[in-house]
Scaffold this motif. Structure first.
Motif, PDB file in Angstrom:
ATOM      1  N   TYR A 166       0.843  -1.211   0.000  1.00  0.00           N
ATOM      2  CA  TYR A 166       0.000   0.000   0.000  1.00  0.00           C
ATOM      3  C   TYR A 166       0.880   1.264   0.000  1.00  0.00           C
ATOM      4  O   TYR A 166       0.657   2.188  -0.774  1.00  0.00           O
ATOM      5  CB  TYR A 166      -0.897  -0.037   1.241  1.00  0.00           C
ATOM      6  N   PHE A 167       1.891   1.283   0.864  1.00  0.00           N
ATOM      7  CA  PHE A 167       2.727   2.488   0.949  1.00  0.00           C
ATOM      8  C   PHE A 167       3.644   2.637  -0.270  1.00  0.00           C
ATOM      9  O   PHE A 167       3.879   3.765  -0.725  1.00  0.00           O
ATOM     10  CB  PHE A 167       3.525   2.515   2.256  1.00  0.00           C
ATOM     11  N   LEU A 168       4.140   1.522  -0.772  1.00  0.00           N
ATOM     12  CA  LEU A 168       5.007   1.609  -1.948  1.00  0.00           C
ATOM     13  C   LEU A 168       4.268   2.227  -3.128  1.00  0.00           C
ATOM     14  O   LEU A 168       4.841   3.030  -3.878  1.00  0.00           O
ATOM     15  CB  LEU A 168       5.553   0.220  -2.295  1.00  0.00           C
ATOM     16  N   GLU A 169       2.976   1.901  -3.263  1.00  0.00           N
ATOM     17  CA  GLU A 169       2.163   2.516  -4.327  1.00  0.00           C
ATOM     18  C   GLU A 169       2.037   4.020  -4.123  1.00  0.00           C
ATOM     19  O   GLU A 169       1.635   4.743  -5.032  1.00  0.00           O
ATOM     20  CB  GLU A 169       0.751   1.911  -4.340  1.00  0.00           C
ATOM     21  N   ARG A 170       2.310   4.480  -2.930  1.00  0.00           N
ATOM     22  CA  ARG A 170       2.220   5.911  -2.605  1.00  0.00           C
ATOM     23  C   ARG A 170       3.598   6.550  -2.426  1.00  0.00           C
ATOM     24  O   ARG A 170       3.735   7.601  -1.795  1.00  0.00           O
ATOM     25  CB  ARG A 170       1.351   6.076  -1.353  1.00  0.00           C
ATOM     26  N   GLY A 171       4.609   5.879  -2.936  1.00  0.00           N
ATOM     27  CA  GLY A 171       5.953   6.455  -2.933  1.00  0.00           C
ATOM     28  C   GLY A 171       6.654   6.421  -1.587  1.00  0.00           C
ATOM     29  O   GLY A 171       7.569   7.212  -1.337  1.00  0.00           O
ATOM     30  N   LEU A 172       6.247   5.492  -0.726  1.00  0.00           N
ATOM     31  CA  LEU A 172       6.857   5.400   0.611  1.00  0.00           C
ATOM     32  C   LEU A 172       7.305   3.972   0.896  1.00  0.00           C
ATOM     33  O   LEU A 172       6.538   3.018   0.706  1.00  0.00           O
ATOM     34  CB  LEU A 172       5.842   5.818   1.688  1.00  0.00           C
ATOM     35  N   LYS A 173       8.550   3.832   1.361  1.00  0.00           N
ATOM     36  CA  LYS A 173       9.025   2.526   1.835  1.00  0.00           C
ATOM     37  C   LYS A 173       8.629   2.392   3.303  1.00  0.00           C
ATOM     38  O   LYS A 173       8.914   3.301   4.103  1.00  0.00           O
ATOM     39  CB  LYS A 173      10.546   2.443   1.752  1.00  0.00           C
ATOM     40  N   LEU A 174       8.021   1.261   3.667  1.00  0.00           N
ATOM     41  CA  LEU A 174       7.671   0.994   5.071  1.00  0.00           C
ATOM     42  C   LEU A 174       8.887   0.346   5.732  1.00  0.00           C
ATOM     43  O   LEU A 174       9.162  -0.837   5.519  1.00  0.00           O
ATOM     44  CB  LEU A 174       6.430   0.091   5.137  1.00  0.00           C
TER      45      LEU A 174
END
Ligand code: TMP
Ligand code: ASP
Length: 237
Positions: A166-174
């Motif tokens: 979910y976060f990767l699709e939003r440009g964020l690495k968890l």
């Protein structure tokens, strides 16, 4: 609309209020920020609004993927209606990339990508500074049963898979995050919040820190970063 009654509990970042229904409570998100077990104190403008909105979106996402949570609904900018939990006093931290206390404790270089997620248990006890524990400590000190611990760890692994993509699709690495669970009518549910206070996010292109580390480490642009994470989440359905 749930009726807001007396204050039941005040934590560092949230207040919990009773409602007319003994099974339901309201959590009200504050702008107060603390770090290093309360040693560093401050305010992050509108953090309560951001964290309530992000947590509500993430609990809704997780419920849609079969994870049982305490979330009922977002009532207002800062308020969330939730099922009343008896919180298990064990915090689970899930790590995908080395950062924070993992690097400090074990001398690992920040940014090392872990082949498999590491799950850690911490004793939820401010007076003791939330010490790291192993499974036997958790069970022998009656923080959770062996079965509950296995259940919440398995939930944490599933939650990590859902949130990472979910976060990767939003440009964020968890990078890592912290979860708390509690018991409601005999059932173990995910509780608390999931927000930039309780997760580490790095920008997927620049690796810039996009979470509470900006406050912890005095990196600047704290409010702007919380707003940016919010807009990456709400700006993409
Ligand atoms: P740590 O590297 O400081 O142990 O933090 C791991 C993750 O847990 C990080 O995403 C921040 C989160 N966290 C909390 O939510 N509450 C806490 O009290 C601490 C220490 C960490
Ligand atoms: N929330 C914790 C504290 O107050 C720690 C942290 O998030 O760094 O102190």
């Amino acid at each position: 609309m749930a009726e807001k009654k007396e204050l039941l509990y005040e934590g560092k970042a949230k207040r919990v209020f009773a409602t007319g229904d003994p099974d339901l409570v309201i959590q009200d998100f504050k702008d107060d920020a603390t770090a290093f077990n309360g040693l560093k104190k401050g305010q992050i403008a509108d953090k309560g609004v951001v964290n309530n909105t992000i947590s509500s979106a993430l609990f809704t996402l997780l419920e849609s993927k079969g994870i049982r949570t305490h979330f009922i609904s977002r009532l207002s900018e800062r308020e969330m209606l939730i099922k009343k939990l008896t919180i298990l006093p064990v915090e689970l931290v899930v790590r995908n990339v080395a950062a924070g206390s993992l690097c400090k404790r074990y001398g690992i270089k920040e940014g090392l990508v872990l082949d498999q997620p590491i799950i850690e248990c911490y004793f939820k006890n401010d007076a003791l500074g939330d010490p790291l524990m192993n499974d036997d400590h958790v069970v022998m000190f009656n923080l959770a049963t062996r079965e509950q611990l296995a259940e919440i760890k398995s939930q944490a692994v599933k939650i990590n898979i859902i949130l990472k993509s979910y976060f990767l699709e939003r440009g964020l690495k968890l990078i890592d995050f912290k979860l708390e669970f509690g018991v409601h009518k005999g059932e173990v549910l995910l509780g608390d919040e999931i927000s930039p206070d309780t997760c580490r996010f790095w920008d997927s292109v620049t690796n810039e820190k996009m979470d509470k580390d900006r406050f912890r480490l005095d990196l600047g642009s704290v409010e702007e970063t919380y707003q940016e994470v919010l807009s990456r989440i709400t700006g993409k359905a």
